[in-house]
Design a protein around this motif. Structure first.
Motif, PDB file in Angstrom:
ATOM      1  N   GLN A   1      -2.405   5.684   2.004  1.00  0.00           N
ATOM      2  CA  GLN A   1      -3.633   4.940   1.735  1.00  0.00           C
ATOM      3  C   GLN A   1      -4.447   4.828   3.024  1.00  0.00           C
ATOM      4  OE1 GLN A   1      -2.944   1.360  -0.381  1.00  0.00           O
ATOM      5  NE2 GLN A   1      -5.077   1.078  -0.944  1.00  0.00           N
TER       6      GLN A   1
ATOM      7  N   PRO B   1       0.820  -1.221   0.000  1.00  0.00           N
ATOM      8  CA  PRO B   1       0.000   0.000   0.000  1.00  0.00           C
ATOM      9  C   PRO B   1       0.847   1.262   0.000  1.00  0.00           C
ATOM     10  CG  PRO B   1       0.083  -0.946   2.205  1.00  0.00           C
ATOM     11  CD  PRO B   1       0.807  -1.910   1.299  1.00  0.00           C
ATOM     12  N   ASN B   2       0.269   2.326  -0.538  1.00  0.00           N
ATOM     13  CA  ASN B   2       0.917   3.626  -0.465  1.00  0.00           C
ATOM     14  C   ASN B   2       0.903   4.117   0.976  1.00  0.00           C
ATOM     15  OD1 ASN B   2       1.196   3.632  -3.280  1.00  0.00           O
ATOM     16  ND2 ASN B   2      -0.857   4.507  -3.525  1.00  0.00           N
TER      17      ASN B   2
ATOM     18  N   LYS C   1      -8.153  -3.705   3.798  1.00  0.00           N
ATOM     19  CA  LYS C   1      -8.601  -2.327   3.647  1.00  0.00           C
ATOM     20  C   LYS C   1     -10.089  -2.249   3.952  1.00  0.00           C
ATOM     21  CE  LYS C   1      -9.024   1.472   0.286  1.00  0.00           C
ATOM     22  NZ  LYS C   1      -8.441   2.517   1.134  1.00  0.00           N
TER      23      LYS C   1
END
Length: 367
Positions: free
Chosen positions: A308, A304-305, A356
């Protein structure tokens, strides 16, 4: 078509008075499929039986097709046989000493002199055809299968061509596969006939798949009313969210409110900060519980960034193959969540994963 105003029902038992229905208001539009959904003892069957005239409420008014059939203030109590209704009971109430034809004909024969012998035959055969029991008219009722007896009860309710159909958990005695088939048949039939229908059930899947409007009941009151999509996606209380579908609950406190009129804010939880839709009345510091459905929790396979949102580290505790899905329970820091994955997803117990919780699918309720 059906209006219920301030309906109350008190029962007197050896243990004292029971307030079974607590001032509910219902307005069912013509042709609507209206479902009362809730756990046992919530008052849904009592309300239905009050509409049918089988119970005398303690207070309130009931109107069916512009006819006032009950009023506590005006001392009006129209008997069941004078109400323009058909009813299917949970037990079907099939008369075992009669054949199929006579079971369906019974309501017409009770309307003395209203129909000739040929008229009764025509209406009975038409009703049997509607429920796909043509050719069964001479069969003894006890020789029918459970599904056929349910259809027979439906034909008997429809033979008078009522403006309102009342169904009290009519599928509860059928096996799972037959329930699935029959709920589709009932929905299609009443929609084709344009009959206003009030349906009582504790089965959430029946309510979601059959209804135009669902009223979720608990402890004698309607806690939320709306379309199936509204009830499922926008529950207003923890009870509704928990009763309809499988749900994760994450407790926390409001950290920040949305800016520039945004309905999204940050909630501080034991697993970290989560962006979530907040109640309009929420204030910083309020205790809330975030509701997120199992199917809305996403498995993250890519790195993930850094920015995020709502990505959490988790460890798989259980992974169960369910046929059409794989259901997993995962451990977070101080809590656990469940999620549904595609059945072919290769994931096993003990695996470290990232998940997420999309903010648009996180809905905070006041705790």
């Amino acid at each position: 078509m059906i209006q219920i105003s301030n309906l109350h029902m008190h029962y007197h038992t050896s243990e004292g008075s029971v307030h079974a229905v607590r001032g509910i208001d219902i307005d069912v539009e013509h042709g609507r499929f209206y479902t009362m959904l809730g756990p046992s003892g919530c008052g849904k069957t009592t309300t239905l039986r009050s509409v049918a005239g089988l119970e005398r409420p303690s207070e309130g008014e009931i109107t069916i097709d512009n006819q006032l059939v009950y009023s506590s203030n005006r001392h009006i109590m129209v008997p069941p046989y004078r109400r323009d209704i058909g009813m299917v009971f949970q037990s079907y109430a099939i008369w075992p000493h009669m054949d199929v034809f006579e079971n369906v004909a019974f309501p017409l024969r009770e309307m003395k002199g209203r129909f000739s012998g040929s008229g009764i035959r025509e209406k009975v055969l038409k009703a049997l055809d509607l429920v796909q029991l043509s050719g069964y008219q001479h069969r003894p009722a006890p020789f029918l299968s459970g599904g056929q007896q349910q259809r027979l009860a439906l034909a008997r309710a429809l033979v008078r061509e009522p403006s309102v159909l009342l169904l009290d958990e009519p599928l509860s005695n059928l096996d799972a596969r037959l329930r699935e088939e029959t709920r589709t048949e009932i929905r299609d039939l009443v929609k084709r006939l344009g009959i206003t229908t009030v349906y009582v059930t504790h089965d959430q899947l029946e309510a979601l798949t059959m209804s135009d409007v669902i009223a979720v009941m608990n402890q004698g009151v309607i806690v939320q009313e709306g379309s199936p999509l509204e009830i499922y996606r926008q529950p207003k209380t923890r009870f509704v969210a928990d009763f309809i579908g499988l749900t994760n609950f994450i407790e926390g406190r409001v950290k920040t409110l949305g800016s520039n009129g945004s309905e999204f804010g940050l909630v501080e939880t034991s697993s970290g900060l989560l962006k979530s839709e907040l109640p309009q009345s929420a204030k910083v510091g309020d205790a809330v519980v975030i509701v997120v459905r199992l199917e809305d929790v996403n498995l993250i396979t890519a790195v993930p960034n850094a920015d995020q949102e709502n990505v959490l580290e988790a460890k798989v505790v259980t992974a169960m193959f369910m046929g059409d899905t794989k259901e997993c329970r995962v451990r977070l820091r101080d809590s656990s969540l469940r999620l549904k994955l595609h059945p072919s997803t290769e994931i096993g117990e003990g695996a470290s994963i990232r998940i997420k919780l999309p903010p648009e699918h996180c809905r905070a309720l006041m705790a």
